[in-house]
Write an enzyme that holds these catalytic residues in place. Structure first.
Site, PDB file in Angstrom:
ATOM      1  CE1 TYR A  54      -4.015  -1.882  -0.039  1.00 45.85           C
ATOM      2  CE2 TYR A  54      -3.279  -2.914   1.994  1.00 45.85           C
ATOM      3  CZ  TYR A  54      -4.160  -2.856   0.933  1.00 45.85           C
ATOM      4  OH  TYR A  54      -5.196  -3.762   0.850  1.00 45.85           O
ATOM      5  CG  HIS A  60       2.761  -7.804  -2.292  1.00 45.11           C
ATOM      6  ND1 HIS A  60       1.990  -6.910  -1.589  1.00 45.11           N
ATOM      7  CD2 HIS A  60       3.554  -8.407  -1.381  1.00 45.11           C
ATOM      8  CE1 HIS A  60       2.313  -6.975  -0.309  1.00 45.11           C
ATOM      9  NE2 HIS A  60       3.270  -7.867  -0.153  1.00 45.11           N
TER      10      HIS A  60
END
Ligand code: EUG
Length: 615
Positions: free
Chosen positions: A147, A446
């Site tokens: 994030y 990721h």
């Protein structure tokens, strides 16, 4: 890349460092670290003209301002970001940039990090930022990798790393089952503190990985996997430094001599806690959290379902069970590809030349405990046997209505099977095993696509189809997991890419843009997103001429008139930056086959913003 086992230095433990690994996880952590190192060929990024200073400042001005701050905090509590950028790994993560950068790591890079040691010092940092109009970006631990990590949205911001010196568990109340923590307390650390004090009857709730800050995760509205999984819902009371330096306590904390700050979250009058989550309206320096009493036992279970087309039927069966609290926790319904990825080996270890991924997964899964299947449901029942057995029976009857559904007998599973990692997490024991599937690609990184979806077969199918379409278009493997809340599901798709390869990074970036935009068209919105997509996602919440964004802007201008606190975070920009070319929105990208208009150059221009901004 070497295929030999890699020898790596051991990471710091919790006794040595607030963000270290607990002793009992040192050995698995070393294995994870060695595996990642063996699958990596990146060197620290070369740099020039350092430090990168925030727009509107000369390097000389900036350094003068910094030396003034060093006077207040002590030279040892300021670190200029002038060394090569090292991505590190989960436990030894950077506070200088996004370790899983999607563009160039220099795009969301800091100028310096400061380490306040008290609330007064946090106030001093905020006043300093206002005086010099320098953007600051607070982090607790900065480990929300996927994030944006510790990266600031505005290049050259000063990172306020709260965790390093403000990491005390201030209170554990074993009678009321609550605690009060500072920003630097990780789930690992809170768990250890409770064990150390011998409170065997207290559980905490942990996310998939335990290295994050309890405060940081809660403020980002993160999720865990016991019945206390909605972290924001389970918190009680905050202490907040406002952007101009005032200090407030919310709820009962506003009443001097109160004794209910951690037991009654609301206090008297308007309830503000929510505006300090996913925002840039304040710096939370203390937070209360409720703890779950040990329910007297638990039993995790694992069901498999044969066909991809079983998805709607599974979801329809889950809904009433979850709303009725027969399914008591945020369980995960995962695609079988994750059973293979969880083994920690690269894709190339499984897929044979000329074989499709689908066929490889089928062939490999056949030999695994899950067998040849498409969906795996991991859940847990709580309480002593007589309580949980009644629930387990109802669940079994419901799931086995689906033809081909199987309950896997977990008693026969080897101790290193992913099941046991889920069993620990679902009973409040933090873990690290989830990192293994980063090795799917070399230099694994990721980013999460995290839309909210009704618990309804039709929606699950449609949303998954959107995600699969964009993954296929960008040649990425799709890793879906449905995390089922009480009346909705978080579909979490872990977009895994090679951060050492520009094409791979751009594929992940464009895939994210496309999924966000198309899903929004059908009414699916993200519950949280990576720093670089926050402008785009915030603009999908546009009902009534973007009234909600208008309210955010009003609050921002009122609380932070100088626009110093985390500009751009969550898509909220101070007035001096607003509509001035900083926003990174979907206009820059390909949607539904349209020409892709975001070149790396454009994105860099926006995040690095070289035009003059009046501050
Ligand atoms: C996960 C779950 C999340 C999230 C990011 C990752 C883990 C999936 C429920 O929320 O936001 C295995």
């Amino acid at each position: 890349m070497s295929s030999k086992p890699t020898i790596v230095p051991r990471p710091p433990t919790l006794d040595e460092c607030h963000s270290g690994i607990p002793d009992n996880l040192l050995s698995p952590a070393l294995q994870v670290k060695a595996r990642l190192a063996g699958n990596q060929d990146l060197t620290p990024h070369e740099r020039k003209e350092l430090p990168v200073v925030p727009l509107g400042h000369t390097r000389e001005e900036f350094m003068r301002a910094v030396s003034e701050l060093a006077h207040i905090l002590g030279q040892q509590n300021i670190e200029i970001n002038d060394k090569p950028l090292d991505d590190g790994w989960y436990i030894e993560h950077p506070n200088t940039h996004d370790a899983f950068n999607l563009l160039d790591p220099e795009d969301t890079v800091s100028s310096a990090a400061v380490y306040p040691g008290s609330v007064e010092e946090v106030q001093a940092v905020v006043r300093w930022a206002n005086k010099f109009r320098i953007p600051i970006f607070p982090i607790s631990i900065g480990r929300n990798l996927g994030y944006g990590g510790a990266a600031p949205r505005v290049r050259g911001s000063v990172i306020v790393d709260l965790g390093r010196r403000m990491n005390r568990v201030l209170d554990i109340d074993p009678d009321n089952c609550t605690c009060l923590v500072e920003p630097g307390v990780t789930f690992y650390a809170l768990y250890e503190a409770i064990q150390k004090r011998g409170f065997k009857h207290l559980w905490i709730d942990v996310p998939d990985l335990g290295g994050g800050s309890v405060i940081g995760n809660t403020l980002d509205r993160g999720v865990g996997y016991t019945p206390y999984g909605d972290h924001y819902a389970m918190h009680s009371g905050m202490e907040v430094v406002l952007p101009q330096g005032q200090l407030v306590r919310t709820g009962m904390g506003a009443l001097p001599n109160n004794n209910t700050w951690q037991t009654f979250p609301y206090g008297f009058g308007p309830y503000y806690d929510g505006i300090f989550t996913q925002s840039n309206f304040g710096i939370v320096t203390k937070m209360g959290m409720t703890l779950m009493p040990n329910p007297g036992g638990h039993e995790s279970f694992m069901y498999t379902f044969e066909k991809e087309e079983d998805l709607p039927e599974i979801v329809e069966i889950i809904r009433p069970l979850r709303i009725g609290n027969i399914l008591e926790n945020v369980a995960q319904l995962k695609h079988v590809i994750q059973e293979v990825a969880a083994l920690g080996k690269p894709r190339s270890a499984w897929v044979r030349p000329g074989e499709s991924l689908k066929d490889s997964i089928k062939r490999v899964a056949k030999e695994l405990p899950c067998g040849d299947c498409t969906w795996v449901y991991y859940g847990t029942c709580y309480g002593p046997p007589e309580l949980r057995n009644a629930r387990l029976k109802l669940i079994h009857e419901a799931f086995t209505k689906i033809s081909g559904a199987r309950k896997i007998d977990h008693r026969g599973l080897p101790p290193d099977h992913y099941f046991w990692s889920r069993d620990r997490i679902c009973s409040g024991v933090p873990d690290i095993q989830e990192l293994n599937w980063l090795n799917w690609v070399p230099n694994g990184a990721h980013v999460f696509f995290s839309p909210i979806c009704p618990i309804r077969g039709e929606d699950a199918t449609r949303l998954l189809a959107i995600a699969k379409k964009w993954h296929e278009a960008h040649n990425l493997d799709c890793f879906p997991a449905f995390c089922v809340g009480l009346r909705e599901m978080h579909l979490i798709i872990n977009v895994v890419y090679n951060r050492g390869c520009k094409e791979s990074r751009h594929s992940a970036y464009r895939c994210m843009r496309g999924m966000i935009q198309e899903a929004a068209g059908y009414g699916y919105g993200e519950y949280r997103t990576h720093l670089l997509f926050q402008d785009q996602v915030s603009r999908t919440y546009s009902w009534n001429d973007c009234a909600l964004m208008g309210l955010h802007n009003t609050v921002k201008d009122c609380l932070d008139p100088n626009g110093i606190l985390a500009p751009g975070r969550q898509g909220i920009w101070p007035s001096s930056y607003r509509d001035n070319g900083w926003e990174l929105t979907c206009d820059d990208t390909e949607v539904d086959g349209e020409e892709n208009r975001l070149s790396e150059g454009d994105a860099v221009a926006r995040t690095r913003k070289t035009v003059d901004v009046k501050l």
